[in-house]
Write a protein that holds these residues in place. Structure first.
Motif, PDB file in Angstrom:
ATOM      1  N   ARG A  85       0.845  -1.189   0.000  1.00  0.00           N
ATOM      2  CA  ARG A  85       0.000   0.000   0.000  1.00  0.00           C
ATOM      3  C   ARG A  85       0.883   1.243   0.000  1.00  0.00           C
ATOM      4  O   ARG A  85       1.908   1.268   0.674  1.00  0.00           O
ATOM      5  CB  ARG A  85      -0.888   0.053   1.255  1.00  0.00           C
TER       6      ARG A  85
ATOM      7  N   LYS B  87      -1.322   3.861   4.567  1.00  0.00           N
ATOM      8  CA  LYS B  87      -2.024   2.969   5.481  1.00  0.00           C
ATOM      9  C   LYS B  87      -3.526   3.101   5.282  1.00  0.00           C
ATOM     10  O   LYS B  87      -4.046   4.189   5.024  1.00  0.00           O
ATOM     11  CB  LYS B  87      -1.647   3.313   6.930  1.00  0.00           C
ATOM     12  N   VAL B  88      -4.249   1.972   5.372  1.00  0.00           N
ATOM     13  CA  VAL B  88      -5.696   1.993   5.180  1.00  0.00           C
ATOM     14  C   VAL B  88      -6.351   2.905   6.217  1.00  0.00           C
ATOM     15  O   VAL B  88      -5.975   2.923   7.390  1.00  0.00           O
ATOM     16  CB  VAL B  88      -6.277   0.564   5.268  1.00  0.00           C
TER      17      VAL B  88
ATOM     18  N   ILE C 155     -10.458  -3.165   3.601  1.00  0.00           N
ATOM     19  CA  ILE C 155      -9.434  -3.591   4.549  1.00  0.00           C
ATOM     20  C   ILE C 155      -9.264  -5.099   4.481  1.00  0.00           C
ATOM     21  O   ILE C 155     -10.166  -5.824   4.044  1.00  0.00           O
ATOM     22  CB  ILE C 155      -9.848  -3.143   5.980  1.00  0.00           C
TER      23      ILE C 155
ATOM     24  N   PRO D  34      -1.938  -6.189   0.432  1.00  0.00           N
ATOM     25  CA  PRO D  34      -1.532  -5.849   1.802  1.00  0.00           C
ATOM     26  C   PRO D  34      -2.353  -6.629   2.812  1.00  0.00           C
ATOM     27  O   PRO D  34      -3.537  -6.890   2.589  1.00  0.00           O
ATOM     28  CB  PRO D  34      -1.839  -4.348   1.889  1.00  0.00           C
TER      29      PRO D  34
ATOM     30  N   ASP E 136      -3.561  -5.920   6.365  1.00  0.00           N
ATOM     31  CA  ASP E 136      -3.622  -4.749   7.236  1.00  0.00           C
ATOM     32  C   ASP E 136      -3.613  -5.110   8.713  1.00  0.00           C
ATOM     33  O   ASP E 136      -2.989  -4.409   9.516  1.00  0.00           O
ATOM     34  CB  ASP E 136      -4.877  -3.938   6.911  1.00  0.00           C
ATOM     35  N   HIS E 137      -4.297  -6.178   9.083  1.00  0.00           N
ATOM     36  CA  HIS E 137      -4.371  -6.567  10.491  1.00  0.00           C
ATOM     37  C   HIS E 137      -4.421  -8.091  10.596  1.00  0.00           C
ATOM     38  O   HIS E 137      -4.659  -8.781   9.599  1.00  0.00           O
ATOM     39  CB  HIS E 137      -5.609  -5.960  11.162  1.00  0.00           C
TER      40      HIS E 137
END
Length: 302
Positions: free
Chosen positions: A49, A52-53, A61, A139, A141-142
């Motif tokens: 990315r 950041k989202v 996401i 990506p 993200d979490h």
């Protein structure tokens, strides 16, 4: 007499008000304590990315859900289950992809080609996220890491979960008939682990694992589950770890919750092979590219 009635009503209202405040404080304290217990931040930067989202703006996401095959409260071990979940609130949709644990790919940070589930044993959730990012070209993200042995306690705390079983089978001392099933924690764990009796092998097991995860998400989002909040939070603290803090969880819950009503299960296909006597699943490049394109489109990446 009228005055006594008013006084009595006033006292009752006061008791109810104090009880409501006490219960609200209990919920808040329980939630914050649990979040502190499960919060395990990681220091990593993705090159998938440019920025950041932005969860406040409800941008699409992604999450890595790693089901760790361990015993007790331990979160060490191999990732028996690897699920990538992308959420697009604008489309009000979720896509879930199970990556077969025997998938042969590069383990990022180790410089070797190996089974993808070994990344967790070599470098924990960070190496797994890096490896999955490289494999899918998206990506991550979490993350959410789940101790699958402890996960059954969460299913029980929710009162069980409902799934649709495609064919009847027996496993782990349980019989699972075809059709709609309501499973306890022990039953859900057995249901998600069977693969040798499944004509689709690991792919069939992956589908059942996704079913259980989705069922927990759906059941946990129901208003009726609020009455079980104490036991649910206790089990979450035992079996779940994530990099999201309390503010992040509240934001994701409020901004992305509507997407859960449309969940699409994705599958990636490959061919089994043996290299030096070890079984691997080789995914053809065109199949990898197909799945990459679908997930990148769902995340609205150029």
């Amino acid at each position: 007499m009228k005055k006594k009635v008013l006084i009595t009503l006033g006292l009752l209202l006061g008791v109810v008000f104090v009880a409501a405040l006490a219960y609200g404080f209990y919920l808040y304290k329980s939630v914050t304590d649990t979040v502190q217990e499960i919060h395990e931040p990681i220091d990593r930067v993705t090159d998938k990315r440019e920025e950041k989202v932005d969860v406040e703006r409800a941008e699409p996401i992604s999450f890595l859900i790693a089901g760790v095959d361990s015993r007790g409260d331990d979160h060490e071990g191999r990732s028996d289950t690897i699920i990538v979940m992308t959420v697009n609130p604008g489309e009000r949709s979720v896509k879930m992809l199970s990556i077969p644990r025997d998938t042969r790919t590069e383990i990022i940070g180790r410089g070797t080609i190996d089974k993808i589930n070994h990344a967790y044993a070599f470098g924990g959730v960070e190496m797994t996220m890096d490896t999955v990012e490289n494999f899918l070209n998206i990506p991550i993200d979490h993350y959410v890491s789940i101790n699958m042995e402890g996960f059954k306690g969460l299913v029980d705390a929710l009162g069980g979960v409902q799934v649709t079983n495609e064919f009847s089978f027996e496993y782990g001392g349980y019989t699972f008939p075809e059709g709609e099933l309501y499973l306890s924690g022990d039953e859900a764990l057995a249901y998600s682990r069977m693969r040798y009796e499944d004509p689709r092998g690991d792919f069939g097991r992956n589908d059942r694992q996704r079913q259980i995860v989705e069922a927990v998400i759906q059941e946990g989002a129901q208003i009726g589950s609020i009455t079980k909040v104490g036991s649910v939070l206790n089990e979450v603290g035992k079996s779940v770890r994530t990099d999201l803090d309390l503010d992040g969880m509240w934001t994701v819950q409020s901004k992305y919750r509507g997407a859960r009503h449309s969940v699409e299960q994705l599958e990636i296909k490959g061919n089994g092979t043996r290299i030096d006597g070890i079984y691997y699943l080789e995914i053809p490049s065109d199949e990898v590219e197909r799945v990459q394109a679908e997930l990148r489109g769902h995340l609205e990446l150029n």
